[in-house]
Design an enzyme around this catalytic site. Structure first.
Site, short mmCIF file in Angstrom:
data_model
loop_
_atom_site.label_atom_id
_atom_site.label_comp_id
_atom_site.label_asym_id
_atom_site.label_seq_id
_atom_site.Cartn_x
_atom_site.Cartn_y
_atom_site.Cartn_z
N SER A 173 0.83 -1.20 0.00
CA SER A 173 0.00 0.00 0.00
C SER A 173 0.87 1.26 0.00
O SER A 173 1.64 1.48 -0.93
CB SER A 173 -0.96 -0.06 1.19
OG SER A 173 -1.93 0.96 1.10
N ASP A 219 -9.21 -4.28 -5.87
CA ASP A 219 -8.68 -3.23 -4.99
C ASP A 219 -9.51 -1.96 -5.14
O ASP A 219 -9.55 -1.36 -6.20
CB ASP A 219 -7.22 -2.96 -5.34
CG ASP A 219 -6.50 -2.12 -4.29
OD1 ASP A 219 -7.17 -1.39 -3.54
OD2 ASP A 219 -5.26 -2.21 -4.23
N HIS A 251 -7.29 -5.14 -1.86
CA HIS A 251 -6.12 -4.34 -1.49
C HIS A 251 -5.32 -5.00 -0.38
O HIS A 251 -4.09 -4.81 -0.29
CB HIS A 251 -6.60 -2.95 -1.03
CG HIS A 251 -5.51 -2.03 -0.65
ND1 HIS A 251 -4.65 -1.46 -1.56
CD2 HIS A 251 -5.11 -1.54 0.58
CE1 HIS A 251 -3.79 -0.67 -0.95
NE2 HIS A 251 -4.04 -0.70 0.35
#
Length: 304
Positions: A173, A219, A251
Site C-alpha cells: 500500500s 482493490d 487491497h
C-alpha cells in the site's frame, strides 16, 4: 576416422593408434565441456544459493533454509520504527542478499510478518519493519526503508551475514508507494516489489531498479487503473519490469500468507538480487492468466 594410406608411403609404427587415442581424448574433452557448460556457468555465479528450484519449491511455505529471527527495538535505531530480522540460520553458504519489508497506512510490521520467514527460508536476510508512525506517507516510508537497510547492513547483529551490495525493498500500500520512492532515491538497489501500491505520484521514469508491481483486481483502496497499472507503465522500457494482477483479490491480499505473491516475489528476488537465472523460468515466458492471476505483463528475456 583415420585410415591407412593406400599409396606406397609407410606409416611409423603405432602412429595410427596414437592419433586415434588423441582424437578420442579431444572428443571426450569436448563432450565433457559441452555437457558441463550449464553447471559450470551456474558455479561461476558466486551469489547462487540453495538447490535448483522447482514450481513446488517456490510455492512451498518454507524453503530449504532453517530460519532464525531477532527483534530490533525502536529505541536502538533512528530513521524508522524498529522491526524483526529473519535470516538463514546456517552460515555455510556465505553471505546473503537482504530485503526490507514495509507495511501500509495505519498498519504495523505484523501485517507483513508472514513474508519474513518465508523469504528468509529461500536464502535472504529479511527485515520487516515498523514505520515511525502508522500514518507516514509514501515518501517518508521510502526514506525509512533506506534507513532500515543502512541499519541492517552496517549495525545490526545480522550484518556479517549480508552482502551489502545486493539489497531490495518490498512494501504494501503506502509501503508499496514507498518502495518506488526508495528505488528512485537509491538506484543501486537490485530489486523492488510494490504490493497493491498507493502513491499520489503516478509516474516513475527515474526508476532503474528491476521492479515487480503487484496489483489486485478487486482493490478499491488503490485501484489498479489509477495506481499499480500506471506505476508499471511509467517505468522506463529499459528497466526490467513486470506487472502481476491478482485475480479475485482485494487491497489487503498482501496482509495474509499468499502463495502467488510469495512465488513471484521469490523468483524476482532470486533473479535480480542473486542474479540466479535458474529462476527466470518462472517469469519468462510470461505467466498466463489463471484462477490466481488476472493479468501479467512484463519484458522477456530479463537482464538484457
Amino acid at each position: 576416422m583415420h585410415s591407412t594410406p593406400r599409396t606406397g608411403t609407410t606409416q611409423a609404427p603405432g602412429l595410427s593408434r596414437r592419433l586415434a587415442a588423441s582424437a578420442a581424448a579431444v572428443a571426450a574433452v569436448v563432450g565433457l565441456t559441452t555437457l558441463s557448460t550449464p553447471g559450470a556457468q551456474a558455479a561461476d555465479n558466486p551469489y547462487e544459493r540453495g538447490p535448483a528450484p522447482t514450481r513446488a519449491s517456490i510455492e512451498a511455505p518454507r524453503g530449504p533454509y532453517a530460519v532464525s529471527q531477532t527483534s530490533v527495538s525502536s529505541l536502538v535505531v533512528s530513521g524508522f520504527g524498529g522491526g524483526t530480522i529473519y535470516y538463514p540460520t546456517s552460515t555455510g553458504d556465505g553471505t546473503f542478499g537482504a530485503v526490507v519489508v514495509t507495511p501500509g497506512f495505519t498498519a504495523t510490521e505484523s501485517s507483513m510478518a508472514w513474508l519474513g520467514p518465508r523469504l528468509a527460508s529461500q536464502g535472504f536476510v529479511v527485515f520487516t519493519i515498523d514505520t515511525l508512525t502508522t500514518l507516514d506517507q509514501p515518501d517518508s516510508r521510502g526514506r525509512q526503508m533506506l534507513a532500515a537497510l543502512d541499519y541492517l547492513t552496517e549495525r545490526s547483529s545480522a550484518r556479517t551475514r549480508i552482502d551489502g551490495t545486493r539489497l531490495g525493498v518490498i512494501g504494501h500500500s503506502m509501503g508499496g508507494g514507498g518502495t518506488l520512492e526508495a528505488a528512485k532515491s537509491r538506484p543501486s538497489l537490485k530489486a523492488a516489489i510494490p504490493l497493491t501500491p498507493w502513491n499520489l505520484d503516478k509516474t516513475w521514469p527515474e526508476v532503474t531498479t528491476p521492479t515487480l508491481v503487484v496489483g489486485a483486481d478487486g482493490d478499491t483502496v488503490a485501484p489498479v487503473a489509477t495506481h499499480a497499472k500506471p506505476f508499471y507503465s511509467s517505468l522506463p522500457s529499459s528497466t526490467d519490469r513486470a506487472y502481476l494482477e491478482l485475480n479475485n483479490a482485494t487491497h489487503f491480499a498482501p496482509n495474509l500468507s499468499n502463495t502467488t505473491i510469495a512465488k513471484y516475489s521469490v523468483s524476482w528476488l532470486k533473479r535480480f538480487i542473486d542474479d540466479d537465472t535458474r529462476y527466470e523460468q518462472f517469469l519468462c515466458p510470461l505467466p498466463v492468466p489463471d484462477r490466481d492471476i488476472e493479468e501479467y505483463r512484463g519484458t522477456c528475456p530479463l537482464g538484457g
